[in-house]
Scaffold this motif. Sequence first.
Motif, PDB file in Angstrom:
ATOM      1  N   SER A  14       0.834  -1.200   0.000  1.00 24.22           N
ATOM      2  CA  SER A  14       0.000   0.000   0.000  1.00 24.22           C
ATOM      3  C   SER A  14       0.868   1.250   0.000  1.00 24.22           C
ATOM      4  O   SER A  14       1.658   1.476   0.922  1.00 24.22           O
ATOM      5  CB  SER A  14      -0.904   0.015   1.231  1.00 24.22           C
ATOM      6  N   LEU A  16       0.247   4.107   0.737  1.00 25.37           N
ATOM      7  CA  LEU A  16       0.029   4.997   1.883  1.00 25.37           C
ATOM      8  C   LEU A  16       1.259   5.051   2.790  1.00 25.37           C
ATOM      9  O   LEU A  16       1.553   6.077   3.398  1.00 25.37           O
ATOM     10  CB  LEU A  16      -1.186   4.489   2.676  1.00 25.37           C
ATOM     11  N   TRP A  20       6.287   9.803   0.276  1.00 27.09           N
ATOM     12  CA  TRP A  20       5.559  10.519  -0.777  1.00 27.09           C
ATOM     13  C   TRP A  20       6.390  11.595  -1.461  1.00 27.09           C
ATOM     14  O   TRP A  20       5.985  12.174  -2.451  1.00 27.09           O
ATOM     15  CB  TRP A  20       4.254  11.120  -0.237  1.00 27.09           C
ATOM     16  N   ASP A  41      -4.735   3.803  -1.672  1.00 28.51           N
ATOM     17  CA  ASP A  41      -5.776   4.183  -0.723  1.00 28.51           C
ATOM     18  C   ASP A  41      -6.236   5.615  -0.941  1.00 28.51           C
ATOM     19  O   ASP A  41      -5.514   6.558  -0.622  1.00 28.51           O
ATOM     20  CB  ASP A  41      -5.226   4.053   0.704  1.00 28.51           C
ATOM     21  N   VAL A  42      -7.468   5.753  -1.415  1.00 30.90           N
ATOM     22  CA  VAL A  42      -8.027   7.082  -1.668  1.00 30.90           C
ATOM     23  C   VAL A  42      -8.969   7.438  -0.520  1.00 30.90           C
ATOM     24  O   VAL A  42      -9.903   6.692  -0.229  1.00 30.90           O
ATOM     25  CB  VAL A  42      -8.781   7.101  -3.015  1.00 30.90           C
ATOM     26  N   MET A  43      -8.702   8.571   0.146  1.00 32.70           N
ATOM     27  CA  MET A  43      -9.484   8.983   1.320  1.00 32.70           C
ATOM     28  C   MET A  43      -9.962  10.418   1.142  1.00 32.70           C
ATOM     29  O   MET A  43      -9.171  11.283   0.749  1.00 32.70           O
ATOM     30  CB  MET A  43      -8.605   8.909   2.568  1.00 32.70           C
ATOM     31  N   ASN A  50      -9.301  10.982   7.300  1.00 29.39           N
ATOM     32  CA  ASN A  50      -7.974  11.271   6.756  1.00 29.39           C
ATOM     33  C   ASN A  50      -8.154  11.624   5.280  1.00 29.39           C
ATOM     34  O   ASN A  50      -9.157  11.252   4.666  1.00 29.39           O
ATOM     35  CB  ASN A  50      -7.069  10.035   6.914  1.00 29.39           C
ATOM     36  N   SER A  52      -6.068  11.584   1.534  1.00 29.69           N
ATOM     37  CA  SER A  52      -4.838  11.101   0.900  1.00 29.69           C
ATOM     38  C   SER A  52      -4.667  11.732  -0.480  1.00 29.69           C
ATOM     39  O   SER A  52      -4.341  12.910  -0.579  1.00 29.69           O
ATOM     40  CB  SER A  52      -4.798   9.570   0.864  1.00 29.69           C
ATOM     41  N   PHE A  53      -4.877  10.958  -1.522  1.00 27.83           N
ATOM     42  CA  PHE A  53      -4.664  11.471  -2.882  1.00 27.83           C
ATOM     43  C   PHE A  53      -5.829  11.053  -3.773  1.00 27.83           C
ATOM     44  O   PHE A  53      -6.672  10.256  -3.353  1.00 27.83           O
ATOM     45  CB  PHE A  53      -3.326  10.957  -3.439  1.00 27.83           C
ATOM     46  N   PHE A 149      -6.074   4.956   8.471  1.00 26.00           N
ATOM     47  CA  PHE A 149      -4.654   5.113   8.792  1.00 26.00           C
ATOM     48  C   PHE A 149      -3.905   3.785   8.670  1.00 26.00           C
ATOM     49  O   PHE A 149      -4.467   2.730   8.968  1.00 26.00           O
ATOM     50  CB  PHE A 149      -4.501   5.652  10.214  1.00 26.00           C
TER      51      PHE A 149
END
Length: 222
Positions: A14, A16, A20, A41-43, A50, A52-53, A149
């Motif tokens: 992952s 995540l 980055w 993981d898209v959040m 959270n 993310s991207f 997370f």
Amino acid sequence: MKNWHHTDRILAPSLLAADWGRVSEEVSRAVESGADWLHLDVMDGHFVDNVSFGPQMIQSINENNDVFLDVHLMISRPDHYLPRFIAAGSDMITVHVEAEHDVTNTLAEIRKAGVLAGLALNPATPFEKVVPYLDQIDLLLPMTVVPGFGGQSFMEDMMTKVEAAVAYREQHGLNFHIEVDGGITPLTAKIAAKAGANVLVAGSSAFGASDMKAAIAAMREA
Ligand code: DX5
Ligand code: ZN
């Protein structure tokens, strides 16, 4: 691209847990270390606590790599954003049964685009909630942590859902993969594989390892 079967053990690091600031090197490190899929993981800061991207990150990874992109949408309106994640080059798109959408319709839209369709359920959601959709999916993801997370502990209780999914799949002659996500290490990989999971997502234990190749090999052999 390879045609994956649910009898294959698939290792999906992952992103995540990657650095980055060096995303492209990190993706290469995963691929060179033996990753079968890359888990993304898209959040949205709403479905989970959270952010993310989004699709732009996925598109840019897709343009520079051939690795299978396993996109996990932890967002409230997967139906609304779906076309963008399809256009970005996702190979698998997993949506949550708890999100605000017509699940059957979303799964059909994913498949119509030639993308594999996954369905995830949170630890608090009983297996019964996904049963109506099991004939419409390519992958089931019973979460082994509360999503949001990396670095949390594996919830072994969730193996009852994995076992129920294996039994259901057998009884109905279905073919979906069973993925576990959260707290996967060589130790918990063994427990999950024994219960019947074949796709192992690993964040911290893969990207966090100084020797990622050895870490992936350990989870593949567990
Ligand atoms: C959790 C994410 C996971 C996460 C797993 O919300 O869905 O994919 O990256 O991280 P680890 O392996 O560190 O538990
Ligand atoms: Zn995930």
